[in-house]
Write a protein that holds these residues in place. Structure first.
Motif, short mmCIF file in Angstrom:
data_model
loop_
_atom_site.label_atom_id
_atom_site.label_comp_id
_atom_site.label_asym_id
_atom_site.label_seq_id
_atom_site.Cartn_x
_atom_site.Cartn_y
_atom_site.Cartn_z
N MET A 22 0.84 -1.20 0.00
CA MET A 22 0.00 0.00 0.00
C MET A 22 0.88 1.25 0.00
SD MET A 22 -2.92 1.11 2.71
CE MET A 22 -3.82 2.63 2.52
N LEU A 23 0.58 2.22 -0.87
CA LEU A 23 1.35 3.44 -0.93
C LEU A 23 0.83 4.44 0.09
CD1 LEU A 23 1.56 3.97 -4.79
CD2 LEU A 23 3.09 2.66 -3.34
N SER A 24 1.75 5.19 0.72
CA SER A 24 1.36 6.24 1.65
C SER A 24 2.07 7.52 1.28
CB SER A 24 1.70 5.84 3.09
OG SER A 24 3.08 5.60 3.24
N SER A 25 1.43 8.66 1.55
CA SER A 25 1.97 9.95 1.15
C SER A 25 2.39 10.77 2.36
CB SER A 25 0.94 10.73 0.33
OG SER A 25 0.67 10.08 -0.88
N VAL A 26 3.45 11.54 2.18
CA VAL A 26 3.89 12.48 3.21
C VAL A 26 4.25 13.78 2.52
CG1 VAL A 26 4.75 10.70 4.77
CG2 VAL A 26 6.27 11.65 3.04
N CYS A 27 4.21 14.89 3.25
CA CYS A 27 4.59 16.18 2.70
C CYS A 27 5.98 16.56 3.18
CB CYS A 27 3.60 17.27 3.12
SG CYS A 27 2.00 17.13 2.28
N THR A 64 5.71 10.09 -1.75
CA THR A 64 5.03 8.82 -1.55
C THR A 64 6.04 7.78 -1.11
OG1 THR A 64 3.42 9.32 -3.29
CG2 THR A 64 3.64 7.02 -2.64
N VAL A 65 5.71 7.05 -0.06
CA VAL A 65 6.56 5.95 0.38
C VAL A 65 6.25 4.74 -0.50
CG1 VAL A 65 7.20 4.45 2.28
CG2 VAL A 65 6.56 6.83 2.73
N ILE A 66 7.28 4.27 -1.21
CA ILE A 66 7.12 3.16 -2.15
C ILE A 66 7.47 1.85 -1.45
CG2 ILE A 66 7.89 2.20 -4.35
CD1 ILE A 66 6.35 4.79 -4.67
N ILE A 82 12.17 3.55 0.35
CA ILE A 82 12.11 4.25 -0.93
C ILE A 82 11.06 5.37 -0.88
CG2 ILE A 82 11.81 3.97 -3.44
CD1 ILE A 82 12.13 0.86 -2.83
N TYR A 83 11.46 6.57 -1.29
CA TYR A 83 10.55 7.70 -1.41
C TYR A 83 10.53 8.18 -2.86
CZ TYR A 83 10.25 8.54 3.66
OH TYR A 83 10.02 8.44 5.00
N LYS A 84 9.33 8.48 -3.35
CA LYS A 84 9.16 9.13 -4.64
C LYS A 84 8.48 10.48 -4.40
CE LYS A 84 6.66 8.67 -9.04
NZ LYS A 84 5.61 7.92 -9.77
N CYS A 85 9.18 11.57 -4.75
CA CYS A 85 8.68 12.91 -4.46
C CYS A 85 8.43 13.67 -5.76
CB CYS A 85 9.67 13.67 -3.60
SG CYS A 85 10.02 12.87 -2.02
#
Length: 259
Positions: free
Chosen positions: A1-6, A22-24, A246-249
């Motif tokens: 499940m993907l989760s988002s952070v600012c 988004t945390v991958i 892993i983070y995708k920003c």
């Protein structure tokens, strides 16, 4: 499940660039984004490609992989070099510990003794497995190229820019030391430059253009956590934390005043 952070990148003295991250799922030790593709390797040397919002396992074993205009290349624990050709890893001559396919169809990298090498465009686009590498003067542990030239860091974490690198003449002409200290630096397909320092902070080089390829200054991004690897392509910043998360920003360039 993907989760988002600012997250936010601080632009002194009064502005902040907000990033939606988004945390991958997954865990990697190295990642590379370029030419619209993303590849990575984990601690077991397994190779993955980001496809349709999922990691696809690619057969083979590598410690470092790179994707860009020059194609997809990688190196294994024995420093052997491979290129992805017709869906298969093909072994080529030479030994490198780090490799970069971000140049305009030319290749660059460093070997176990920090010697610096490149392959011009006429060789990378061929189907040959025997190449005549060009060695550059100097010593770097990490070397990455893009449309406005090449950047690297040495064993003391000093940062250098290489002038006059061309697809038909990847050697370039001279080095210029750039202020700052980084353990790794990556050049995006569009010329963007990002790096990570010894404390795990992520930096972006500001002011880069065809007329001013070395840019003007470094901006530190204000993330909650520390990182060991960064790569940028197509508006997305890919980050690996020190423990491999892993983070995708999304980098949208939206700048708003800081109160």
């Amino acid at each position: 499940m993907l989760s988002s952070v600012c997250c936010s990148a601080i632009f002194p003295p009064y502005q902040t660039l907000y990033l939606q991250c988004t945390v991958i799922p997954g865990n990697l030790k190295q990642i590379d984004a370029g030419a619209g593709q993303v590849y990575g390797v984990n601690n077991d040397d397994n190779i993955y490609q980001w496809v349709d919002q999922n990691w696809k396992l690619i057969p083979g074993k590598l410690i470092h992989v790179s994707v860009g205009p020059a194609g997809v290349w990688g190196v294994n624990r024995a420093n052997n070099i491979y290129k992805l050709q017709d869906g298969n890893w093909v072994a080529v001559n030479g030994l490198l510990k780090q490799i970069d396919a971000g140049g305009d169809k030319f290749l660059s990298g460093a070997n176990a003794w920090d010697a610096i090498y490149c392959l011009s465009q006429d060789q990378t686009i061929s189907r040959s497995v025997v190449f005549a590498y060009t060695q550059l003067e100097g010593a770097l542990k990490y070397y990455s190229c893009g449309p406005y030239g090449c950047w690297g860091v040495n064993s003391a974490n000093n940062i250098y820019y290489r002038y006059d690198v061309k697809p038909t003449s990847c050697r370039g002409s001279r080095w210029q030391q750039i202020q700052g200290s980084l353990v790794m630096v990556e050049v995006g397909t569009d010329g963007s430059v990002y790096g990570v320092n010894a404390q795990g902070n992520v930096y972006k080089r500001e002011g880069i253009s065809a007329r001013n390829p070395i840019g003007t200054s470094w901006t530190m991004t204000d993330f909650c956590g520390t990182f060991r690897h960064v790569s940028y392509d197509d508006g997305n910043l890919w980050l690996l934390t020190t423990n491999g998360n892993i983070y995708k920003c999304k980098v949208n360039g939206s700048v708003v005043p800081t109160l």
